[in-house]
Scaffold this motif. Structure first.
Motif, PDB file in Angstrom:
ATOM      1  N   THR A 179     -12.989   0.802  -8.873  1.00 28.44           N
ATOM      2  CA  THR A 179     -13.367   1.557 -10.060  1.00 28.44           C
ATOM      3  C   THR A 179     -12.214   2.345 -10.672  1.00 28.44           C
ATOM      4  O   THR A 179     -12.054   2.343 -11.898  1.00 28.44           O
ATOM      5  CB  THR A 179     -14.523   2.520  -9.720  1.00 28.44           C
ATOM      6  N   PRO A 180     -11.364   3.049  -9.899  1.00 25.24           N
ATOM      7  CA  PRO A 180     -10.262   3.800 -10.505  1.00 25.24           C
ATOM      8  C   PRO A 180      -9.331   2.885 -11.288  1.00 25.24           C
ATOM      9  O   PRO A 180      -9.146   1.712 -10.945  1.00 25.24           O
ATOM     10  CB  PRO A 180      -9.547   4.412  -9.293  1.00 25.24           C
ATOM     11  N   VAL A 181      -8.725   3.422 -12.344  1.00 21.35           N
ATOM     12  CA  VAL A 181      -7.857   2.615 -13.195  1.00 21.35           C
ATOM     13  C   VAL A 181      -6.718   2.003 -12.409  1.00 21.35           C
ATOM     14  O   VAL A 181      -6.340   0.845 -12.627  1.00 21.35           O
ATOM     15  CB  VAL A 181      -7.326   3.481 -14.361  1.00 21.35           C
ATOM     16  N   TYR A 182      -6.141   2.793 -11.469  1.00 22.96           N
ATOM     17  CA  TYR A 182      -4.988   2.266 -10.729  1.00 22.96           C
ATOM     18  C   TYR A 182      -5.351   1.071  -9.863  1.00 22.96           C
ATOM     19  O   TYR A 182      -4.475   0.338  -9.404  1.00 22.96           O
ATOM     20  CB  TYR A 182      -4.328   3.361  -9.881  1.00 22.96           C
ATOM     21  N   SER A 183      -6.638   0.841  -9.609  1.00 25.74           N
ATOM     22  CA  SER A 183      -7.050  -0.271  -8.751  1.00 25.74           C
ATOM     23  C   SER A 183      -7.719  -1.387  -9.533  1.00 25.74           C
ATOM     24  O   SER A 183      -8.304  -2.284  -8.948  1.00 25.74           O
ATOM     25  CB  SER A 183      -8.023   0.239  -7.677  1.00 25.74           C
ATOM     26  N   MET A 184      -7.622  -1.361 -10.855  1.00 30.52           N
ATOM     27  CA  MET A 184      -8.390  -2.294 -11.679  1.00 30.52           C
ATOM     28  C   MET A 184      -7.928  -3.743 -11.543  1.00 30.52           C
ATOM     29  O   MET A 184      -8.673  -4.658 -11.872  1.00 30.52           O
ATOM     30  CB  MET A 184      -8.328  -1.870 -13.143  1.00 30.52           C
ATOM     31  N   PHE A 185      -6.716  -3.973 -11.060  1.00 34.79           N
ATOM     32  CA  PHE A 185      -6.219  -5.338 -10.922  1.00 34.79           C
ATOM     33  C   PHE A 185      -6.336  -5.879  -9.507  1.00 34.79           C
ATOM     34  O   PHE A 185      -6.011  -7.029  -9.256  1.00 34.79           O
ATOM     35  CB  PHE A 185      -4.756  -5.412 -11.359  1.00 34.79           C
ATOM     36  N   GLY A 186      -6.786  -5.050  -8.584  1.00 30.54           N
ATOM     37  CA  GLY A 186      -6.791  -5.472  -7.193  1.00 30.54           C
ATOM     38  C   GLY A 186      -5.452  -5.174  -6.557  1.00 30.54           C
ATOM     39  O   GLY A 186      -4.580  -4.509  -7.138  1.00 30.54           O
ATOM     40  N   HIS A 187      -5.257  -5.707  -5.364  1.00 30.71           N
ATOM     41  CA  HIS A 187      -4.061  -5.355  -4.616  1.00 30.71           C
ATOM     42  C   HIS A 187      -3.754  -6.435  -3.584  1.00 30.71           C
ATOM     43  O   HIS A 187      -4.653  -7.149  -3.130  1.00 30.71           O
ATOM     44  CB  HIS A 187      -4.273  -4.015  -3.915  1.00 30.71           C
ATOM     45  N   SER A 188      -2.481  -6.556  -3.246  1.00 33.39           N
ATOM     46  CA  SER A 188      -2.026  -7.498  -2.214  1.00 33.39           C
ATOM     47  C   SER A 188      -1.169  -6.758  -1.201  1.00 33.39           C
ATOM     48  O   SER A 188      -0.413  -5.845  -1.568  1.00 33.39           O
ATOM     49  CB  SER A 188      -1.207  -8.637  -2.833  1.00 33.39           C
ATOM     50  N   ALA A 189      -1.274  -7.134   0.060  1.00 33.14           N
ATOM     51  CA  ALA A 189      -0.476  -6.523   1.120  1.00 33.14           C
ATOM     52  C   ALA A 189      -0.343  -7.534   2.255  1.00 33.14           C
ATOM     53  O   ALA A 189      -0.970  -8.600   2.237  1.00 33.14           O
ATOM     54  CB  ALA A 189      -1.125  -5.233   1.618  1.00 33.14           C
ATOM     55  N   LEU A 190       0.484  -7.207   3.228  1.00 34.49           N
ATOM     56  CA  LEU A 190       0.686  -8.083   4.385  1.00 34.49           C
ATOM     57  C   LEU A 190       0.241  -7.377   5.657  1.00 34.49           C
ATOM     58  O   LEU A 190       0.553  -6.199   5.858  1.00 34.49           O
ATOM     59  CB  LEU A 190       2.160  -8.488   4.504  1.00 34.49           C
ATOM     60  N   ARG A 191      -0.473  -8.117   6.483  1.00 30.08           N
ATOM     61  CA  ARG A 191      -0.933  -7.583   7.763  1.00 30.08           C
ATOM     62  C   ARG A 191      -0.195  -8.289   8.892  1.00 30.08           C
ATOM     63  O   ARG A 191      -0.097  -9.524   8.904  1.00 30.08           O
ATOM     64  CB  ARG A 191      -2.433  -7.808   7.925  1.00 30.08           C
ATOM     65  N   VAL A 192       0.308  -7.499   9.832  1.00 29.24           N
ATOM     66  CA  VAL A 192       0.917  -8.042  11.052  1.00 29.24           C
ATOM     67  C   VAL A 192       0.049  -7.592  12.222  1.00 29.24           C
ATOM     68  O   VAL A 192      -0.131  -6.393  12.451  1.00 29.24           O
ATOM     69  CB  VAL A 192       2.366  -7.542  11.232  1.00 29.24           C
ATOM     70  N   HIS A 193      -0.483  -8.570  12.947  1.00 29.11           N
ATOM     71  CA  HIS A 193      -1.389  -8.283  14.065  1.00 29.11           C
ATOM     72  C   HIS A 193      -0.859  -8.965  15.323  1.00 29.11           C
ATOM     73  O   HIS A 193      -0.730 -10.195  15.365  1.00 29.11           O
ATOM     74  CB  HIS A 193      -2.802  -8.791  13.748  1.00 29.11           C
ATOM     75  N   ASP A 194      -0.532  -8.163  16.314  1.00 27.57           N
ATOM     76  CA  ASP A 194      -0.053  -8.688  17.599  1.00 27.57           C
ATOM     77  C   ASP A 194      -0.730  -7.895  18.714  1.00 27.57           C
ATOM     78  O   ASP A 194      -0.230  -6.849  19.147  1.00 27.57           O
ATOM     79  CB  ASP A 194       1.464  -8.560  17.695  1.00 27.57           C
ATOM     80  N   PRO A 195      -1.899  -8.359  19.172  1.00 29.04           N
ATOM     81  CA  PRO A 195      -2.636  -7.604  20.199  1.00 29.04           C
ATOM     82  C   PRO A 195      -1.842  -7.425  21.488  1.00 29.04           C
ATOM     83  O   PRO A 195      -2.027  -6.442  22.203  1.00 29.04           O
ATOM     84  CB  PRO A 195      -3.894  -8.448  20.416  1.00 29.04           C
TER      85      PRO A 195
END
Length: 407
Positions: free
Chosen positions: A49-65
């Motif tokens: 809903t906020p304007v800064y989030s109106m386009f969505g977002h991309s990020a990278l996750r690193v998972h090493d249990p």
């Protein structure tokens, strides 16, 4: 995935997400090698809903249990508490940075924002995963984490792609899908469908550079398109070429989520209402022999003049490249800010009638050539242009500026 770019050209504008900016975990000079159990994925957060989030977002996750690592590397972080945030934003000197937060914590934040989270696990070898992890660790160091945000060409989404290419080189290949077959301005429109004032601000602020058709690679500035680009990309290891994405999961879904709910286009309605009121007002004055008052016309000129001043600032002063060559200046003249007080205090001033006549003729030309201009002007502007033309023409040709006014 269906697509879902503030009154101030949130040109995060344009698309970053304001997460819980925090200091990154310990960044050693030689990051460890990831274990065989590790996974690296591209995380796509749908618009909020906020304007800064109106386009969505991309990020990278690193998972090493095996090494107790589960981090989200987020290139879309900015410091809104900076007292100079607005001046820096207006000038175009907005610095974003790469933040690193525990993935579960980030996931909770997005859930609170009612934003679904999708995850594409990347089909990388252990060596490739480690190479990408090390690039991210180096980028997250205090001396490297900041970068100059450029909405269309260097943002939170393009940085994710660039980090992958920096780590893997030519081993990763992005094809020509999806093909946007649209201009940058048209790519923004679906995201502002439920924010009509933001949509208007985009069209007032962006110049002709936004009316160029985006290439498939340039469209990666939008998380939706980067998501699709990853789905069609390939990665090579030795003589083996395989799909970049091993599998896609919906990590968190929000029941009833709607990215772009319908919204009443009130700027367009307001523009036509102003025009109809102007026609009635002008017609009444003409048929009753009344002279035009000054306050309403001065207010109209001042509002249009402010629009022109802002357009000039974005073109000639700010560092934004996409706000140059703005054809809105055909009708939004900054000089109207000088004409407005003159109309109030010296309505019979020499040259004012001629100025208003030229204003009316120009407005008529803009309206007649509406579909031919190289820039896509907003529909709500059309009735405003007609309003300026009608009032300018009436004052210049249909009224005697020397006779006393009936206010």
């Amino acid at each position: 995935m269906a697509p879902s770019l503030s009154v101030r050209l949130s040109l995060c504008v344009l698309g970053a997400t304001l997460l819980l900016g925090s200091a990154p975990p310990s960044l050693s000079a030689h990051p460890p090698r990831l274990s065989a159990e590790s996974e690296v994925s591209m995380v796509t957060i749908l618009p909020g809903t906020p304007v800064y989030s109106m386009f969505g977002h991309s990020a990278l996750r690193v998972h090493d249990p095996a090494q107790n690592i589960d981090r989200l590397y987020n290139y879309g972080t900015f410091d809104f508490s900076d007292p100079l945030f607005i001046p820096k934003f207006a000038y175009g000197h907005l610095r974003y940075f790469l933040s690193v937060v525990p993935f579960p914590r980030a996931l909770r934040a997005y859930e609170q924002q009612q934003r679904p989270v999708l995850e594409q696990t990347l089909n990388l070898t252990r060596a490739q995963r480690t190479a990408l992890f090390r690039v991210l660790q180096v980028n997250a160091r205090p001396e490297n984490r900041y970068y100059q945000y450029v909405f269309f060409f260097d943002n939170c989404s393009t940085r994710v792609r660039d980090a992958l290419e920096q780590a893997l080189g030519d081993a990763v290949q992005f094809g020509d899908r999806p093909r946007p077959d649209a201009t940058f301005r048209q790519l923004l429109d679906p995201y502002a469908a439920n924010l009509p004032l933001v949509d208007l601000s985009f069209d007032l602020a962006l110049g002709t550079p936004a009316d160029r058709r985006a290439t498939p690679r340039e469209a990666h500035f939008l998380p939706d398109y980067l998501f699709e680009a990853f789905a069609h990309a390939t990665v090579q290891s030795g003589d083996t070429t395989r799909a970049l994405v091993a599998h896609t999961d919906t990590t968190r879904w929000i029941e009833g989520y709607e990215a772009t709910p319908s919204a009443f286009d009130w700027p367009l309605a307001a523009g036509w209402m102003i025009l109809f009121l102007t026609l009635g007002w002008t017609g009444w004055q003409a048929t009753t022999g009344r002279q035009p008052g000054t306050y309403g016309d001065a207010l109209l000129l001042a509002a249009v003049g402010v629009t022109g001043v802002l357009a000039c600032f974005l073109w000639f002063v700010s560092t934004y490249a996409v706000t140059t060559y703005n054809w809105n200046l055909l009708w939004a003249w900054p000089t109207h800010l000088l004409a407005a007080p003159l109309l109030l205090w010296r309505p019979s001033a020499a040259g004012l009638r001629m100025y208003l006549a030229v204003t009316a003729v120009t407005a008529a030309v803009v309206a007649l050539g509406w579909t031919w201009w190289p820039q896509d002007l907003h529909a709500a502007v059309f009735p405003v242009v007609l309003t300026v033309g009608i009032r300018g023409g009436w004052r210049a040709l249909g009224a005697d500026s020397e006779r006393p006014r009936i206010r």
